[in-house]
Design an enzyme around this catalytic site. Structure first.
Site, PDB file in Angstrom:
ATOM      1  N   LEU A 137       7.538  18.377   7.982  1.00  0.00           N
ATOM      2  CA  LEU A 137       7.014  17.039   7.746  1.00  0.00           C
ATOM      3  C   LEU A 137       6.442  16.529   9.065  1.00  0.00           C
ATOM      4  O   LEU A 137       7.011  16.785  10.128  1.00  0.00           O
ATOM      5  CB  LEU A 137       8.119  16.089   7.265  1.00  0.00           C
ATOM      6  CG  LEU A 137       8.762  16.393   5.909  1.00  0.00           C
ATOM      7  CD1 LEU A 137       9.900  15.417   5.630  1.00  0.00           C
ATOM      8  CD2 LEU A 137       7.739  16.332   4.780  1.00  0.00           C
ATOM      9  N   ASP A 138       5.344  15.810   8.991  1.00  0.00           N
ATOM     10  CA  ASP A 138       4.786  15.218  10.198  1.00  0.00           C
ATOM     11  C   ASP A 138       5.776  14.221  10.799  1.00  0.00           C
ATOM     12  O   ASP A 138       6.658  13.697  10.106  1.00  0.00           O
ATOM     13  CB  ASP A 138       3.480  14.494   9.877  1.00  0.00           C
ATOM     14  CG  ASP A 138       2.399  15.426   9.373  1.00  0.00           C
ATOM     15  OD1 ASP A 138       2.366  16.577   9.852  1.00  0.00           O
ATOM     16  OD2 ASP A 138       1.611  15.018   8.508  1.00  0.00           O
ATOM     17  N   LYS A 139       5.598  13.937  12.080  1.00  0.00           N
ATOM     18  CA  LYS A 139       6.484  13.015  12.787  1.00  0.00           C
ATOM     19  C   LYS A 139       6.678  11.711  12.020  1.00  0.00           C
ATOM     20  O   LYS A 139       7.804  11.235  11.860  1.00  0.00           O
ATOM     21  CB  LYS A 139       5.911  12.729  14.176  1.00  0.00           C
ATOM     22  CG  LYS A 139       6.636  11.625  14.939  1.00  0.00           C
ATOM     23  CD  LYS A 139       5.939  11.289  16.239  1.00  0.00           C
ATOM     24  CE  LYS A 139       6.604  10.093  16.928  1.00  0.00           C
ATOM     25  NZ  LYS A 139       5.896   9.725  18.180  1.00  0.00           N
ATOM     26  N   ARG A 236      -2.586  13.978   3.058  1.00  0.00           N
ATOM     27  CA  ARG A 236      -3.417  13.041   3.805  1.00  0.00           C
ATOM     28  C   ARG A 236      -4.893  13.411   3.728  1.00  0.00           C
ATOM     29  O   ARG A 236      -5.764  12.555   3.525  1.00  0.00           O
ATOM     30  CB  ARG A 236      -2.942  12.988   5.258  1.00  0.00           C
ATOM     31  CG  ARG A 236      -1.494  12.517   5.402  1.00  0.00           C
ATOM     32  CD  ARG A 236      -0.911  12.855   6.765  1.00  0.00           C
ATOM     33  NE  ARG A 236      -1.642  12.170   7.843  1.00  0.00           N
ATOM     34  CZ  ARG A 236      -1.450  12.432   9.134  1.00  0.00           C
ATOM     35  NH1 ARG A 236      -0.566  13.375   9.496  1.00  0.00           N
ATOM     36  NH2 ARG A 236      -2.133  11.781  10.045  1.00  0.00           N
TER      37      ARG A 236
END
Length: 318
Positions: A137-139, A236
């Site tokens: 998962l992205d930050k 995204r």
């Protein structure tokens, strides 16, 4: 230092005529095909007494000896932290990652990451690739993340992800009014000029995102998105490509819109939300040891939950 580990197998007659790398992938399911091919390329595999490459044709009955390199423990250090563990047993850990937490150490984030916390929870994870984390998962994306605690579990989970049998669903707030659910089936690869960004491109890898409308607000829509593939920044990129980017996305998003007549409270919350409004809310997979189908759900973190509540109040005229 411990000596190299030796793995011995025998090629059964039924595999006669096949390639050695394919035979080993079947006979040694505890190791990935990529790992076995790397050992073949490094000259670590002898078949019938001779060093053999991946395309070596087997005849059946040969003794195969593999010199497995000693696992190098990661140099990442263990750090005590609250991990948000929602499930743990001998094979698997599922965590609910908060927004703002980096998953792996790297440039600019040498420690204080999820991996540092996992190594404190279970030091044996240092021997596994990526400390057992099978998807990322992205930050600034929150939510559920699976971690394997054994190599067999890691390979099993990776197969589920490749075969698209593991289910990953996300709550995602997007800009604009989405009329109905749908899907985005478009390849994703590196942006041709902005190398830190991803983009829909004919040179990319296949990617499929499905979504449905969960709630409608003024100027915004809450979607439930599901990943059929796992490309970098997939949701995204896909939703921005479809014309309704993720709210707050600093890379693929658009300028924040204020609903006409919005209260100062709502305006303040919209301005204060400084990350992509993306939360991994549901994870379902087959347990790598028991074969049981398991499912977890995680509610949105406080910042996203507060924003959604304010948008719902605004939509009701509150």
């Amino acid at each position: 230092m411990p000596a190299e580990k030796i793995l011995r197998v025998e090629i059964p007659p039924r595999l006669k005529g096949g390639r050695l790398d394919k035979a080993l992938a079947e006979l040694c399911p505890q190791h990935s095909r990529g790992t076995l091919q790397r050992w073949l390329a490094d000259g670590r595999v002898r078949c019938g007494g001779a060093v053999a490459g991946r395309r070596f044709a087997v005849h059946g009955g040969e003794a195969v000896v593999i010199r497995m390199p000693q696992a190098r423990p990661l140099e990442w250090r263990a750090q005590a932290m609250e991990l948000g563990i929602v499930f743990a047993d001998a094979d698997l850990v599922v965590v609910n990652k908060p927004p703002g937490l980096v998953v792996h150490p790297g440039a600019g984030n040498p420690d204080g990451t999820l991996v540092n916390g996992l190594l404190h929870f279970d030091p044996a994870l240092a021997a596994l690739p990526r400390a057992g984390i099978v998807h990322r998962l992205d930050k600034d994306t929150s939510g559920l993340l699976a971690v394997a605690r054994t190599e067999a579990a890691r390979l099993h989970l990776n197969r589920q992800l490749k075969q698209r049998s593991a289910k990953r669903a996300y709550d995602v707030l997007v800009s604009g009014a989405v009329i109905a659910g749908g899907e985005v089936d478009a390849p994703i690869g590196r942006h041709p000029t902005l190398r830190l960004r991803m983009a829909v491109t004919g040179r990319g890898r296949p990617a499929l995102t499905r979504y449905r409308v969960a709630a409608r607000y003024r100027a915004y829509t809450l979607l439930r998105a599901e990943l059929a593939t796992g490309r970098t920044h997939q949701i995204r990129v896909h939703l921005a490509h479809a014309g309704f980017p993720v709210f707050g996305d600093p890379v693929y998003g658009r300028r924040k819109s204020m609903p006409p007549g919005a209260s100062e409270k709502l305006r303040g919350q919209l301005r204060a939300f400084r990350r992509q409004a993306l939360h991994a809310c549901e994870l379902a997979l087959v347990h790598p040891a028991s074969g049981e189908v398991m499912q977890w759900r995680a509610p949105p973190p406080a910042d996203l939950a507060g924003l959604l509540a304010a948008l719902a109040d605004d939509a009701r005229g509150g």
